[in-house]
Scaffold this motif. Structure first.
Motif, PDB file in Angstrom:
ATOM      1  N   ALA A  91       0.831  -1.202   0.000  1.00  0.00           N
ATOM      2  CA  ALA A  91       0.000   0.000   0.000  1.00  0.00           C
ATOM      3  C   ALA A  91       0.869   1.258   0.000  1.00  0.00           C
ATOM      4  CB  ALA A  91      -0.920  -0.007   1.207  1.00  0.00           C
ATOM      5  N   LYS A  92       2.015   1.186   0.674  1.00  0.00           N
ATOM      6  CA  LYS A  92       2.917   2.340   0.729  1.00  0.00           C
ATOM      7  C   LYS A  92       3.742   2.489  -0.548  1.00  0.00           C
ATOM      8  CE  LYS A  92       3.423   2.476   5.715  1.00  0.00           C
ATOM      9  NZ  LYS A  92       4.358   2.446   6.838  1.00  0.00           N
ATOM     10  N   GLN A  93       4.016   1.380  -1.219  1.00  0.00           N
ATOM     11  CA  GLN A  93       4.796   1.403  -2.453  1.00  0.00           C
ATOM     12  C   GLN A  93       4.049   0.641  -3.542  1.00  0.00           C
ATOM     13  OE1 GLN A  93       8.686  -0.105  -1.521  1.00  0.00           O
ATOM     14  NE2 GLN A  93       9.411   1.906  -0.913  1.00  0.00           N
ATOM     15  N   PRO A  94       3.079   1.283  -4.188  1.00  0.00           N
ATOM     16  CA  PRO A  94       2.326   0.599  -5.249  1.00  0.00           C
ATOM     17  C   PRO A  94       3.186   0.406  -6.499  1.00  0.00           C
ATOM     18  CG  PRO A  94       1.644   2.886  -5.069  1.00  0.00           C
ATOM     19  CD  PRO A  94       2.618   2.635  -3.958  1.00  0.00           C
ATOM     20  N   VAL A  95       2.708  -0.431  -7.386  1.00  0.00           N
ATOM     21  CA  VAL A  95       3.406  -0.707  -8.641  1.00  0.00           C
ATOM     22  C   VAL A  95       3.498   0.577  -9.458  1.00  0.00           C
ATOM     23  CG1 VAL A  95       3.355  -2.065 -10.755  1.00  0.00           C
ATOM     24  CG2 VAL A  95       2.517  -3.049  -8.626  1.00  0.00           C
ATOM     25  N   GLN A  96       4.673   0.815 -10.051  1.00  0.00           N
ATOM     26  CA  GLN A  96       4.886   2.026 -10.849  1.00  0.00           C
ATOM     27  C   GLN A  96       5.076   1.659 -12.313  1.00  0.00           C
ATOM     28  OE1 GLN A  96       8.163   4.214  -9.216  1.00  0.00           O
ATOM     29  NE2 GLN A  96       7.297   4.254  -7.166  1.00  0.00           N
ATOM     30  N   LEU A  97       4.456   2.427 -13.185  1.00  0.00           N
ATOM     31  CA  LEU A  97       4.553   2.229 -14.624  1.00  0.00           C
ATOM     32  C   LEU A  97       5.974   2.481 -15.110  1.00  0.00           C
ATOM     33  CD1 LEU A  97       2.822   1.598 -17.141  1.00  0.00           C
ATOM     34  CD2 LEU A  97       2.543   4.063 -17.416  1.00  0.00           C
ATOM     35  N   ASP A  98       6.484   1.631 -16.003  1.00  0.00           N
ATOM     36  CA  ASP A  98       7.810   1.726 -16.631  1.00  0.00           C
ATOM     37  C   ASP A  98       8.981   1.536 -15.666  1.00  0.00           C
ATOM     38  OD1 ASP A  98       7.119   1.926 -19.309  1.00  0.00           O
ATOM     39  OD2 ASP A  98       6.783   4.077 -19.157  1.00  0.00           O
TER      40      ASP A  98
END
Length: 133
Positions: A91-98
């Motif tokens: 929740a604190k580090q969601p998936v990031q695009l690219d």
């Protein structure tokens, strides 16, 4: 680099489940390489679709690599102080695009060698014909 999917090999003929491509998981394969004096298998992938990649990034999903020639299975080790040797979403580090993420699999006795093909099982997803560099 893109994933090399085996279309004409005998192991590519899926028994019951249709193999999914990496695009179906929302990621692009950067590479599968041997690392750590060949005792680790380093899988790197770039997230292309955050919603689809979420399933691969969950902590409760335990990915497995299977050598297509020998059937040997390789798992992500669980270090006592570090936890699983892979990145996952929280929740604190969601998936990031690219962003490029990694998973490290144990390669005991250095059985897996460069040039062999592996199948990645992650949850209900299966990707066959990935070439180890």
């Amino acid at each position: 680099m893109t994933a090399s999917l085996a279309q004409d090999s005998p192991t590519a003929a899926a028994p019951a489940a249709t193999p999914q491509r990496l695009e179906d998981l929302g990621v692009e394969l950067v590479g599968i390489r041997l690392s750590g004096a060949d005792f680790l298998i380093d899988v790197r992938y770039r997230v292309k679709d955050v919603a689809k990649a979420q399933a691969l990034m969950e902590r409760k999903v335990h990915p497995v690599l299977v050598n297509e020639a020998t059937g040997d299975r390789y798992y992500v080790p669980q270090a006592p102080k570090l936890g699983q040797l892979r990145q996952s979403a929280t929740a604190k580090q969601p998936v990031q695009l690219d962003k490029v993420y990694f998973m490290l699999f144990a390669n005991p006795d250095r059985k897996l060698r460069s040039g062999e093909k592996v199948t990645l099982h992650a949850g209900e997803s299966t990707v066959r014909g990935l070439l180890v560099q």
